[in-house]
Design an enzyme around this catalytic site. Structure first.
Site, short mmCIF file in Angstrom:
data_model
loop_
_atom_site.label_atom_id
_atom_site.label_comp_id
_atom_site.label_asym_id
_atom_site.label_seq_id
_atom_site.Cartn_x
_atom_site.Cartn_y
_atom_site.Cartn_z
CG HIS A 72 70.82 97.45 -1.92
ND1 HIS A 72 71.31 97.35 -0.65
CD2 HIS A 72 69.65 98.12 -1.81
CE1 HIS A 72 70.47 97.91 0.21
NE2 HIS A 72 69.46 98.39 -0.48
CE1 TYR A 201 79.67 93.21 4.45
CE2 TYR A 201 78.34 94.70 3.12
CZ TYR A 201 78.61 93.42 3.59
OH TYR A 201 77.81 92.37 3.21
N PRO A 294 79.03 85.24 7.76
CG PRO A 294 77.76 86.36 9.37
CD PRO A 294 78.78 85.28 9.22
CE LYS A 298 79.11 85.38 -2.69
NZ LYS A 298 78.17 86.49 -2.72
CE1 TYR A 386 78.51 91.82 0.06
CE2 TYR A 386 76.67 92.19 -1.45
CZ TYR A 386 77.19 92.17 -0.17
OH TYR A 386 76.37 92.48 0.90
#
Length: 392
Positions: A72, A201, A294, A298, A386
């Site tokens: 991704h 998200y 979550p 991480k 991220y």
């Protein structure tokens, strides 16, 4: 029983540490209270940072990940009925892999056993003794119910939040930090192809939602729900309807595909850190030392980073007699832990609807999201954290 490094817990951290030590010629034994089938079935995180994916490849464990996993190059933020993509390579030169923790564990177990590694399933550690001496011991109950002892040079507790590792540290040296969030995630697995190419998200007035995937035919999705939610209160139709509402785009034909839901679970939202992560010859790694919500993806990555660092320290000690890596383990690991804790807290606060928040605070969230969408440095900060900071 005698070994060099005794490892408690056959999750990804414990197994990866055993694998890395084997490649450096250091013997270990892994104790796991569950059976092998349970370890290979439990569902956990699926986002692998760039550096962790590279470490899996370098240690000979990346072939199936690269063949069956998903690379991704970004995520999509949705808010106010609009979507904005965060371009990872364009902002950082890095990417992430979508590869379920379950699959990492399967590969690690198979590799350790084929290499002659010792994993004792259904072996529950009951006590860790002598951590201030040269040869600590782990007492455990074997699969046959016998009381046995594993003597070693070092003990590494990768046994999770409820394991005995953290509680074996002397109370007078331990300090903990804790935050419990007033909401949870309702997570589902569904036999339906993902409706997106990358993770979504979504911030909505009704609560957060996340669209992820496990394979080309299995989707993984989450809904923000009250902390005391019972999955029995959520029918399949209600889940799909709520997900569709929270993912909705105002000016797009995009729609959420639905299918049979095969699993429902509740994930509490919590931040937790233990300091130090070492006392004497006992080391903590992964969830035994720290928990993150979550949202920032991480948890798995921190656990893997812990044992990568620890493997380097043990290698330096046994190969060259250098103790600096082991002596600095806790300090170095905690530096990354606190950075990940902050990022996870920030992502959680940014994307979720706090039931106690005021309208002023909701508008601040909206303004911050608008800033990320319009300002490249702000988007880059998100992308850097991220995908995994290499320099921490």
């Amino acid at each position: 029983m005698r070994t060099t490094v005794g490892i408690i817990g056959a999750g990804p951290a414990g197994l990866f540490l055993s694998h890395l030590l084997h490649q450096r010629g250091i013997e270990s034994v892994v104790l796991e209270r569950r059976d092998r089938d349970y370890c290979e079935r439990r569902q956990r995180a699926g986002v692998v940072e760039h550096g962790v994916a590279e470490a899996l490849r370098e240690s000979g464990l990346g072939e199936r990940m690269d063949r069956e996993g998903f690379r991704h190059d970004g995520i999509e933020l949705r808010f106010e009925g609009r979507g904005h993509r965060i371009d990872f390579p364009g902002l950082t030169g890095r990417h992430v892999m979508i590869w379920a923790q379950t699959e990492i564990v399967k590969d690690l177990i198979a590799r350790r056993l084929s290499d002659g590694g010792r994993i004792l399933f259904e072996a529950e550690a009951t006590a860790i003794e002598g951590i201030d001496g040269e040869h600590p011991r782990v007492r455990f109950a074997s699969a046959e119910g016998a009381e046995e002892t594993l003597e070693c040079d070092y003990v590494v507790a990768c046994d999770g939040f409820h394991g005995i590792g953290r509680s074996s540290l002397p109370e007078e040296v331990v300090r903990t930090y804790d935050k419990v969030y007033p909401f949870a995630w309702l997570g589902i697995l569904a036999d339906v192809p993902p409706s997106c190419d990358e993770l979504i998200y979504a911030r909505h007035d009704r609560g957060f939602a996340l669209h992820s995937m496990r394979s080309e035919s299995v989707s993984r999705l989450y809904l923000q729900v009250p902390a005391d939610t019972d999955t029995a209160d959520w029918s399949d139709d209600r889940i799909w309807s709520e997900l569709a509402t929270r993912f909705e785009l105002a000016d797009s034909a995009w729609k959420l595909d639905t299918g049979p839901i095969t699993d429902k679970s509740i994930t509490p939202m919590r931040s937790f850190v233990t300091e130090p992560m070492r006392h004497g010859n006992l080391f903590l790694a992964g969830d035994s030392a720290h928990i993150v919500p979550p949202t920032g993806a991480k948890g798995l990555n921190l656990a893997m980073r812990d044992v990568m660092l620890l493997a380097e320290g043990l290698d330096a000690w046994y190969a060259r007699g250098e103790a600096s890596g082991l002596d600095s383990y806790s300090e170095q690991a905690l530096r990354r832990v606190w950075r990940a804790e902050h990022f996870s807290y920030w992502m959680t606060s940014l994307m979720h609807t706090d039931p106690a928040a005021t309208e002023f605070e909701h508008r601040l969230q909206q303004s911050h999201l608008e800033h990320i969408a319009a300002c490249e440095p702000a988007a880059a900060a998100l992308a850097e954290n991220y995908t995994g900071l290499p320099h921490v």
